[in-house]
Design an enzyme around this catalytic site. Structure first.
Site: not given
Ligand code: MN
Length: 503
Positions: A48, A72, A76-77, A139, A259
């Site tokens: 990812h 990124h 967080e993880d 992201d 169009d």
């Molecule tokens: Mn992400």
């Protein structure tokens, strides 16, 4: 299977050795940190951030942005701390990674999609560096492309959020291709049958339309050459979501929308654009009410182009867009153009880019990244801050607002009985300016009442008026007008008595 990191490395060809090795170091770092994690698709997680970074490489973003994209999700993880990123990749990268993380936390705080416009503004207010938003958009783009692995309910809510918040954000920053892709991916999940219907209709008409557009394109090129203009032309398919929007607003089936495809012409100068417009209108009659001059009147995101629809061969209505090459790159890159990086270790000279120039003109002839960003922020946000109620609703207040402003914004009775306030769970002084994204809680007591000093530290007119009103009604010996507060003079007793005798 070729190693994922090797494939990634091959995309860095345009960059110098030093940048390449720094980026590869970050890629390896992301791989190590995410090592046991898996995506919903079953793929290793680090694919990812790799894909997100690739999107930014394709946009020619600078190495710091690419490194931040690779990292990124690590704050967080994983357990890696901010300082470690700072030590290895520098402060700018660490700040960007932290910025992207904060946005994710913010999203969890906010509960209502109705507040989309406010959320968009708040995201911009939070991101001290606009590149944080660009990373977040990349992201989002990758996540939207891999939604099929999630349960339907979750998929739909993520798609709705994408449509309400992220696509308009891409639009606001002028990155039009990203806006179009985000919208199409959102529609695909929100309304799959309509999406498929439009997609297959376009496919079925493609070869027929293509022949006719080639003919029209050829005619334009030939006529322009006769007038001595050197232009390039391309055929352009509208993105699916914009067709869907047209069907809805015109209440028409797709077969009645003419169009679907258009022609885009790039000229050298804006004068040539107008000359070419004349040529096109001489070739085919324009449709009334469909001409737009975004060169003279650019859109808020600095988009510039001439748009016209003409009755072309066989009575087919065809949209034609005419712009210069500079205007075109502004339309594609938007503010991201500021960081376009050509691999020489230097950013592109920002002076030559029209969007940068325009931002500069708004604020005298200042230059430099900070001025530029300050201009964008001023334009987008005017001076607002965004805070949360304990229930997760977002409140927009002018800068320097305090808990008292917040309390009166919620309700007059709450304002009038405020005794204290908490921000993110800790008590704050009532005269302290609130900060973006704080959760504000007001403590009240029946016996509490507004104090005349409050007038000194409220920023909203609403709070000021409410406080004045309350004081005028309840504090008998104060006289309060717009700008003056004075002790009321009591009429001397003797005079009053004399008067009553005279009456
Ligand atoms: Mn992400």
């Amino acid at each position: 299977m070729r190693n994922q990191l090797e494939i990634f490395k091959s995309k860095l060809d345009g960059l110098n050795e030093k940048d390449q090795s720094k980026i590869m170091d970050a890629a390896q770092c992301a791989k190590d940190l995410h090592k046991d994690q898996k995506r919903a698709s079953g793929e290793p997680y680090f694919i990812h951030p790799l894909r997100v970074a690739e999107i930014l490489i394709d946009m020619n973003m600078d190495p710091d942005t690419i490194i931040s994209a690779l990292l990124h999700d690590v704050l967080e993880d994983t357990n890696v701390v901010f300082n470690e990123i700072k030590r290895r990749y520098g402060k700018e990268v660490a700040n960007m990674v932290e910025g992207v993380t904060k946005i994710s936390i913010l999203k969890a705080k906010s509960k209502s999609i109705q507040e989309a416009e406010t959320i968009r503004k708040m995201l911009l207010a939070m991101a001290k560096d606009i590149r944080v938003i660009i990373i977040k958009l990349a992201d989002k783009l990758h996540n939207m492309g891999t939604l099929e692995f999630l349960p339907e309910k979750k998929r739909k809510s993520i798609a709705a959020e994408c449509l309400e918040i992220y696509a308009p954000l891409a639009d606001r920053l002028g990155i039009s291709w990203m806006k179009a892709e985000l919208e199409d991916l959102a529609l695909k999940h929100l309304n799959p049958s309509t999406f498929d219907y439009i997609e297959s209709y376009i496919a079925s008409k493609k070869s027929e339309k293509k022949n006719y557009l080639k003919k029209a394109e050829h005619t334009i090129l030939k006529t322009a050459a006769k007038e001595g203009l050197r232009i390039t032309a391309s055929t352009r398919a509208k993105h699916i979501y914009s067709i869907y929007r047209k069907m809805k607003s015109r209440k028409r089936d797709i077969s009645e929308i003419y169009d679907l495809l258009g022609i885009r012409i790039l000229c050298k100068t804006s004068n040539e654009c107008y000359t070419l417009l004349g040529i096109v209108h001489k070739l085919w009659p324009p449709i009334e009410g469909r001409f737009k001059d975004y060169i003279a009147m650019p859109k808020a995101n600095q988009y510039q182009s001439l748009h016209t629809s003409v009755m072309c061969y066989g009575g087919r209505i065809t949209e034609i867009q005419i712009r210069t090459e500079d205007m075109h790159s502004t339309a594609e890159y938007g503010v991201a153009a500021h960081w376009i990086y050509k691999g020489t270790g230097k950013r592109v000279n920002s002076d030559i880019h029209p969007i940068i120039n325009r931002f500069k003109k708004w604020d005298g002839a200042k230059s430099g990244s900070n001025e530029f960003l300050a201009d964008i922020r001023r334009e987008f946000l005017r001076d607002s801050i965004y805070v949360f109620t304990p229930n997760g609703h977002i409140i927009e207040l002018p800068k320097n607002s305090t808990a008292i402003d917040f309390a009166f914004h919620i309700h007059t009775e709450i304002g009038a009985h405020t005794v204290g306030a908490k921000a993110d769970g800790s008590i704050i002084p009532l005269n302290q300016a609130l900060k973006n994204t704080q959760v504000i809680e007001i403590m009240t007591a029946n016996s509490a009442k507004p104090h005349v000093n409050w007038l000194r530290f409220v920023a909203t007119t609403r709070a000021k008026n409410k406080i004045r009103h309350w004081l005028n009604q309840h504090e008998e010996n104060l006289f309060i007008d717009k700008n003056i507060i004075a002790k009321k003079k009591k009429p001397p007793k003797a005079v009053a008595e004399k008067r009553s005798r005279l009456l």
